[in-house]
Design an enzyme around this catalytic site. Structure first.
Site, PDB file in Angstrom:
ATOM      1  N   LYS A 116       6.655  -4.821  -3.387  1.00  0.00           N
ATOM      2  CA  LYS A 116       8.370  -4.257  -3.343  1.00  0.00           C
ATOM      3  C   LYS A 116       8.560  -4.076  -1.875  1.00  0.00           C
ATOM      4  O   LYS A 116       9.931  -3.539  -0.871  1.00  0.00           O
ATOM      5  CB  LYS A 116       8.676  -3.249  -4.018  1.00  0.00           C
ATOM      6  CG  LYS A 116      10.054  -2.502  -4.376  1.00  0.00           C
ATOM      7  CD  LYS A 116      10.360  -3.407  -5.564  1.00  0.00           C
ATOM      8  CE  LYS A 116      12.232  -3.383  -5.015  1.00  0.00           C
ATOM      9  NZ  LYS A 116      12.870  -4.704  -5.195  1.00  0.00           N
ATOM     10  N   ARG A 126       5.895   0.172  -5.982  1.00  0.00           N
ATOM     11  CA  ARG A 126       5.286  -1.368  -4.924  1.00  0.00           C
ATOM     12  C   ARG A 126       4.823  -1.924  -4.771  1.00  0.00           C
ATOM     13  O   ARG A 126       4.694  -3.101  -3.360  1.00  0.00           O
ATOM     14  CB  ARG A 126       4.501  -0.234  -3.206  1.00  0.00           C
ATOM     15  CG  ARG A 126       6.022   1.219  -3.014  1.00  0.00           C
ATOM     16  CD  ARG A 126       5.358   2.313  -2.781  1.00  0.00           C
ATOM     17  NE  ARG A 126       4.881   1.595  -1.200  1.00  0.00           N
ATOM     18  CZ  ARG A 126       5.262   2.307   0.199  1.00  0.00           C
ATOM     19  NH1 ARG A 126       6.298   2.907   0.376  1.00  0.00           N
ATOM     20  NH2 ARG A 126       4.736   1.606   1.483  1.00  0.00           N
ATOM     21  N   HIS A 148      17.531 -36.912   2.537  1.00  0.00           N
ATOM     22  CA  HIS A 148      16.954 -37.266   3.981  1.00  0.00           C
ATOM     23  C   HIS A 148      14.930 -36.538   3.126  1.00  0.00           C
ATOM     24  O   HIS A 148      14.415 -36.457   4.038  1.00  0.00           O
ATOM     25  CB  HIS A 148      17.587 -36.671   4.994  1.00  0.00           C
ATOM     26  CG  HIS A 148      18.748 -36.441   5.496  1.00  0.00           C
ATOM     27  ND1 HIS A 148      18.602 -37.667   6.077  1.00  0.00           N
ATOM     28  CD2 HIS A 148      19.621 -36.349   4.927  1.00  0.00           C
ATOM     29  CE1 HIS A 148      19.964 -38.099   6.033  1.00  0.00           C
ATOM     30  NE2 HIS A 148      20.960 -36.430   5.353  1.00  0.00           N
ATOM     31  N   LYS A 191      13.345 -16.418  -6.600  1.00  0.00           N
ATOM     32  CA  LYS A 191      13.590 -15.429  -7.860  1.00  0.00           C
ATOM     33  C   LYS A 191      12.515 -16.649  -8.856  1.00  0.00           C
ATOM     34  O   LYS A 191      11.254 -16.389  -9.222  1.00  0.00           O
ATOM     35  CB  LYS A 191      14.569 -15.771  -8.594  1.00  0.00           C
ATOM     36  CG  LYS A 191      15.465 -14.408  -7.673  1.00  0.00           C
ATOM     37  CD  LYS A 191      15.316 -12.835  -8.467  1.00  0.00           C
ATOM     38  CE  LYS A 191      15.146 -11.823  -7.171  1.00  0.00           C
ATOM     39  NZ  LYS A 191      14.648 -12.247  -5.950  1.00  0.00           N
ATOM     40  N   CYS A 249       0.840  -1.208  -0.113  1.00  0.00           N
ATOM     41  CA  CYS A 249       0.198   0.326  -0.122  1.00  0.00           C
ATOM     42  C   CYS A 249       0.800   1.622  -0.092  1.00  0.00           C
ATOM     43  O   CYS A 249       2.048   1.110   0.656  1.00  0.00           O
ATOM     44  CB  CYS A 249      -1.053   0.347   1.494  1.00  0.00           C
ATOM     45  SG  CYS A 249      -2.105  -1.185   1.687  1.00  0.00           S
ATOM     46  N   GLU A 269      18.028 -18.752  -2.822  1.00  0.00           N
ATOM     47  CA  GLU A 269      17.757 -17.403  -3.739  1.00  0.00           C
ATOM     48  C   GLU A 269      16.787 -17.661  -5.762  1.00  0.00           C
ATOM     49  O   GLU A 269      16.112 -16.780  -6.309  1.00  0.00           O
ATOM     50  CB  GLU A 269      18.637 -16.180  -3.819  1.00  0.00           C
ATOM     51  CG  GLU A 269      18.944 -14.787  -4.391  1.00  0.00           C
ATOM     52  CD  GLU A 269      17.145 -14.322  -4.255  1.00  0.00           C
ATOM     53  OE1 GLU A 269      16.970 -14.461  -3.140  1.00  0.00           O
ATOM     54  OE2 GLU A 269      17.278 -13.181  -4.558  1.00  0.00           O
ATOM     55  N   ASN A 303      -2.339   2.705   5.401  1.00  0.00           N
ATOM     56  CA  ASN A 303      -2.047   1.646   5.352  1.00  0.00           C
ATOM     57  C   ASN A 303      -1.404   0.800   6.715  1.00  0.00           C
ATOM     58  O   ASN A 303      -1.403   1.499   7.700  1.00  0.00           O
ATOM     59  CB  ASN A 303       0.288   2.119   5.149  1.00  0.00           C
ATOM     60  CG  ASN A 303       0.552   1.952   3.774  1.00  0.00           C
ATOM     61  OD1 ASN A 303      -0.363   2.280   2.893  1.00  0.00           O
ATOM     62  ND2 ASN A 303       1.213   3.248   3.408  1.00  0.00           N
ATOM     63  N   GLY A 304      -1.214  -0.410   6.280  1.00  0.00           N
ATOM     64  CA  GLY A 304      -0.852  -1.164   7.583  1.00  0.00           C
ATOM     65  C   GLY A 304      -2.492  -2.661   7.987  1.00  0.00           C
ATOM     66  O   GLY A 304      -3.420  -2.591   6.802  1.00  0.00           O
ATOM     67  N   GLU A 339       8.998 -16.688  -8.009  1.00  0.00           N
ATOM     68  CA  GLU A 339       8.410 -15.065  -7.818  1.00  0.00           C
ATOM     69  C   GLU A 339       8.256 -15.177  -8.654  1.00  0.00           C
ATOM     70  O   GLU A 339       7.036 -14.164  -9.033  1.00  0.00           O
ATOM     71  CB  GLU A 339       9.539 -14.223  -7.048  1.00  0.00           C
ATOM     72  CG  GLU A 339       9.475 -14.211  -5.708  1.00  0.00           C
ATOM     73  CD  GLU A 339      10.076 -12.965  -5.182  1.00  0.00           C
ATOM     74  OE1 GLU A 339      11.735 -13.120  -5.768  1.00  0.00           O
ATOM     75  OE2 GLU A 339      10.207 -12.235  -4.794  1.00  0.00           O
ATOM     76  N   TRP A 343      -2.966  -3.100  -1.707  1.00  0.00           N
ATOM     77  CA  TRP A 343      -2.045  -4.370  -1.440  1.00  0.00           C
ATOM     78  C   TRP A 343      -3.091  -5.406  -0.500  1.00  0.00           C
ATOM     79  O   TRP A 343      -3.211  -4.767   0.409  1.00  0.00           O
ATOM     80  CB  TRP A 343      -0.630  -5.079  -1.236  1.00  0.00           C
ATOM     81  CG  TRP A 343      -0.600  -5.576  -1.545  1.00  0.00           C
ATOM     82  CD1 TRP A 343      -0.178  -6.739  -2.880  1.00  0.00           C
ATOM     83  CD2 TRP A 343      -0.310  -6.775  -0.967  1.00  0.00           C
ATOM     84  NE1 TRP A 343       0.141  -7.375  -2.395  1.00  0.00           N
ATOM     85  CE2 TRP A 343       0.488  -7.364  -0.683  1.00  0.00           C
ATOM     86  CE3 TRP A 343      -0.569  -6.840   1.014  1.00  0.00           C
ATOM     87  CZ2 TRP A 343       0.618  -9.121  -0.327  1.00  0.00           C
ATOM     88  CZ3 TRP A 343      -0.457  -8.308   1.474  1.00  0.00           C
ATOM     89  CH2 TRP A 343       0.725  -8.861   0.851  1.00  0.00           C
TER      90      TRP A 343
HETATM   91  O1  M6R Z   1      12.289  -4.544   1.029  1.00  0.00           O
HETATM   92  P1  M6R Z   1      13.027  -5.365   2.470  1.00  0.00           P
HETATM   93  O2  M6R Z   1      14.966  -5.530   1.416  1.00  0.00           O
HETATM   94  O3  M6R Z   1      13.055  -6.336   3.411  1.00  0.00           O
HETATM   95  O4  M6R Z   1      11.733  -7.059   1.133  1.00  0.00           O
HETATM   96  C1  M6R Z   1      12.478  -8.353   1.966  1.00  0.00           C
HETATM   97  C2  M6R Z   1      11.435  -9.486   0.984  1.00  0.00           C
HETATM   98  O5  M6R Z   1      10.181  -8.732   1.041  1.00  0.00           O
HETATM   99  C3  M6R Z   1      11.840  -8.484  -0.868  1.00  0.00           C
HETATM  100  O6  M6R Z   1      13.067  -9.606  -0.281  1.00  0.00           O
HETATM  101  C4  M6R Z   1      10.871 -10.344  -1.403  1.00  0.00           C
HETATM  102  O7  M6R Z   1      11.414 -11.440  -0.888  1.00  0.00           O
HETATM  103  C5  M6R Z   1      11.541  -9.808  -2.427  1.00  0.00           C
HETATM  104  N1  M6R Z   1      10.246  -9.841  -3.584  1.00  0.00           N
HETATM  105  C6  M6R Z   1      12.509 -11.073  -3.287  1.00  0.00           C
HETATM  106  O8  M6R Z   1      12.762 -10.560  -4.805  1.00  0.00           O
END
Ligand code: M6R
Length: 610
Positions: free
Chosen positions: A605, A27, A506, A487, A2, A483, A101-102, A490, A75
């Site tokens: 974001k 965002r 395991h 990625k 948001c 990671e 927001n929140g 996502e 959001w």
């Molecule tokens: O702004 P931040 O680094 O605290 O964000 C943390 C995560 O929300 C962020 O890394 C998220 O996993 C991304 N979408 C990764 O690509």
């Protein structure tokens, strides 16, 4: 997530609010809205599910205009993304509009008690309890300011809120409670701007102030007054310096693609002024000169998502290079598990946005315990910077794509440099010559990968039809496997898991058959032979083996299905290069699947709710 914008001007603010909403777009959001007090002092709202372009279609056929207004990108948390649930949310009389927001944790209790008072609720949002609560208090004889304060006191949870009220048509009201991101108030001549995001604020402001926890305010074109617990607060206005960064895709099709390609430049920028290649030393004096770190005996890194995986990698490096016992946790677990933090522990919260709710709360807990911390962030003037008071900036410039790429690279680079810095502080001998020589060469190795993306893009296309993926690694390659899996899920919505290769037999091995591609990060060094054994186990079960490696000459081609290679470095530094490969692989997979690269579904974001 948001985003909030508010404007007061001598002229119509509609276009200014729309510009602000566009700035907040990166965002991540799923609906948009705006409320304005028009020249007849009437409250008008316009809201739309979807993106700003959907909102503008509505707006262009039904313009609302006035000199004071608020806007929001939502959001969804409570209730689906819809026109109705989009903010601003009105009170039942339709005189008060709220953007928020929140999350309000006690919204059901408030809602039920207001229903008993005869209030009607139209939306599924928790925010509606704020607009109706303010209305309830004003109806019971309180001034709007007092009603705002009473509402702030009553709600439990996190909230950054703006309010406009038909009865006070020349003012914007607002408050902040907990960690739902920033609320910044800026001014320029007679124009007032309010935003949840510094970049959105700074285009129209010369100076600004920051709202703190439990503060509430009103702003008119001539006056801004801020209160906490009924007492006026005096704030020092801070100048907004520097040029506004102009962010564009340049010649790239996607922001993410551009940001991946910026990584060698970001890497170089982070070395500047910190690394002395002649002396073979690293200095962070400009970043955190106030802290005395000699006594540090332990380090605990905290973050979420990609920042968490960066923390994991940082912990491997800190232990291996500087020999300091180091832990890593997700901020969300750390903050609630009543962590035992021993004396002389340094906490390092990592967050590119500097606004992640869980990381802010965890860092605030550390602050309350009076424990030293240094934040790593990419966001100047972020809440995290304000909480920690000591910050290492990522110098990555604005990252627009929701998936972190160049900020991940900058974070791991800073953590690597910190490991060397701490080694010196602790008198630990390291192989300086090798490490500094290789650090220097990393940017050109990154460019070597980026100069030849066709192999990775072909492979991504080949595997884009799969529904599942495993990513395996050991040691410093494990966080990159994790990671890489993050990625891929996502961006391409393919189910992917990152695992320590030693853990595979395991349990996860039960998943392996001819339909399961397994992405293995194999680098020359300590883990090489162990990884080969694990790969052979996958091959024996007909799994499809993709190898990401810096030593293709050491591998037997009959063992793997496909290979991606990158330049050979000392094993410790290979994550800088394997990172770029997994980023490209996930981006090209998503391109093959024709998905939204810069704003994948459901993601934000800046994650301002816990
Ligand atoms: O702004 P931040 O680094 O605290 O964000 C943390 C995560 O929300 C962020 O890394 C998220 O996993 C991304 N979408 C990764 O690509």
């Amino acid at each position: 997530m948001c985003g909030i914008v508010g404007k007061i001007s001598l002229n119509p603010v509609n276009n200014l609010i729309i510009d602000g909403l566009k700035k907040l777009e990166y965002r991540g959001y799923d609906s948009v809205g705006m409320a304005i007090i028009n020249s007849n002092n009437k409250l008008k709202t316009l809201k739309s599910a979807g993106k700003i372009k959907d909102f503008l279609i509505k707006y262009n056929s039904n313009k609302i205009e006035g000199n004071i207004g608020i806007g929001h990108t939502r959001w969804a948390t409570h209730g689906i993304p819809s026109d109705l649930n989009a903010h601003p949310i009105l009170d039942y009389n339709e005189k008060i509009a709220v953007v928020h927001n929140g999350i309000i944790e006690n919204y059901l209790d408030i809602k039920n008690s207001l229903i008993e008072e005869g209030y009607l609720f139209q939306t599924d949002t928790d925010t509606e309890c704020i607009s109706n609560l303010i209305s309830f208090y004003t109806r019971n004889g309180n001034s709007i300011m007092n009603s705002i304060k009473l509402t702030l006191d009553k709600i439990i949870g996190h909230a950054a809120v703006l309010v406009i009220d038909e009865e006070s048509p020349d003012k914007i009201f607002g408050f902040k409670k907990g960690f739902a991101g920033s609320l910044l108030i800026g001014k320029k001549n007679k124009e007032i701007s309010i935003a949840s995001d510094f970049d959105t604020l700074k285009t129209n402001s010369d100076e600004y102030i920051v709202l703190e926890d439990y503060e509430y305010f009103y702003a008119s074109k001539d006056k801004i007054e801020i209160f906490k617990q009924n007492k006026p607060r005096t704030k020092t206005w801070m100048k907004i310096k520097g040029d506004t960064e102009i962010v564009s895709k340049e010649n790239y099709k996607y922001f993410m693609e551009k940001e991946i390609h910026e990584q060698s430049a970001v890497f170089l920028r982070n070395l500047q002024g910190r690394v002395d290649f002649n002396e073979k030393s690293i200095d962070f004096t400009d970043d955190f000169s106030k802290l005395k770190l000699e006594k540090i005996e332990r380090i605990h890194l905290i973050g979420m998502g990609s920042s968490y995986y960066a923390c994991m990698l940082g912990s491997y490096w800190l232990e291996k290079i500087s020999k300091i016992p180091t832990q890593f946790s997700t901020s969300s677990e750390f903050r609630y598990r009543s962590p035992v933090i021993e004396n002389n522990t340094l906490i390092i919260p990592v967050s590119q946005s500097g606004e992640t709710a869980d990381t802010l709360s965890a860092s605030n807990l550390v602050k309350e315990l009076n424990i030293s911390q240094i934040a790593i962030t990419n966001s100047i003037n972020s809440e995290l910077e304000r909480i920690t008071n000591n910050t290492i900036m990522m110098r990555a410039n604005t990252e627009i794509a929701v998936a972190s790429t160049k900020t991940f690279m900058a974070t791991i680079e800073i953590l690597f440099m910190l490991s060397i810095y701490f080694a010196k502080l602790k008198n630990v001998n390291i192989e300086k010559n090798i490490i500094f020589e290789e650090l220097k060469i990393i940017p050109s190795y990154i460019d070597n990968i980026l100069g030849n993306v066709s192999e990775i893009s072909k492979l991504a296309k080949k595997y884009s039809i799969n529904d599942n993926f495993l990513f395996l690694g050991r040691g410093q390659n494990l966080p990159i496997a994790m990671e890489g899996a993050l990625k891929l899920k996502e961006l391409s919505y393919i189910h992917a898991e990152g695992y320590p290769a030693g853990e595979m037999k395991h349990g996860p091995i039960a998943l392996i058959d001819e339909n399961m591609p397994v992405f293995n990060i194999v680098t020359e060094g300590q883990y090489f032979n162990k990884m080969i054994s694990n790969i052979r186990e996958i091959g024996s079960r007909n799994g499809k083996i993709i190898v990401l490696t810096n030593c293709p000459d050491k591998l037997d081609p009959s063992w793997y299905t496909d290979i991606i290679s990158f330049d050979r470095t000392n094993d410790l530094l290979s994550p800088f290069l394997s990172t770029v490969c997994v980023q490209l692989f996930s981006m090209y997979t998503a391109i093959s699947r024709k998905l939204d690269i810069d704003q994948p579904r459901n993601l934000a974001k800046s994650v301002t709710v816990e």
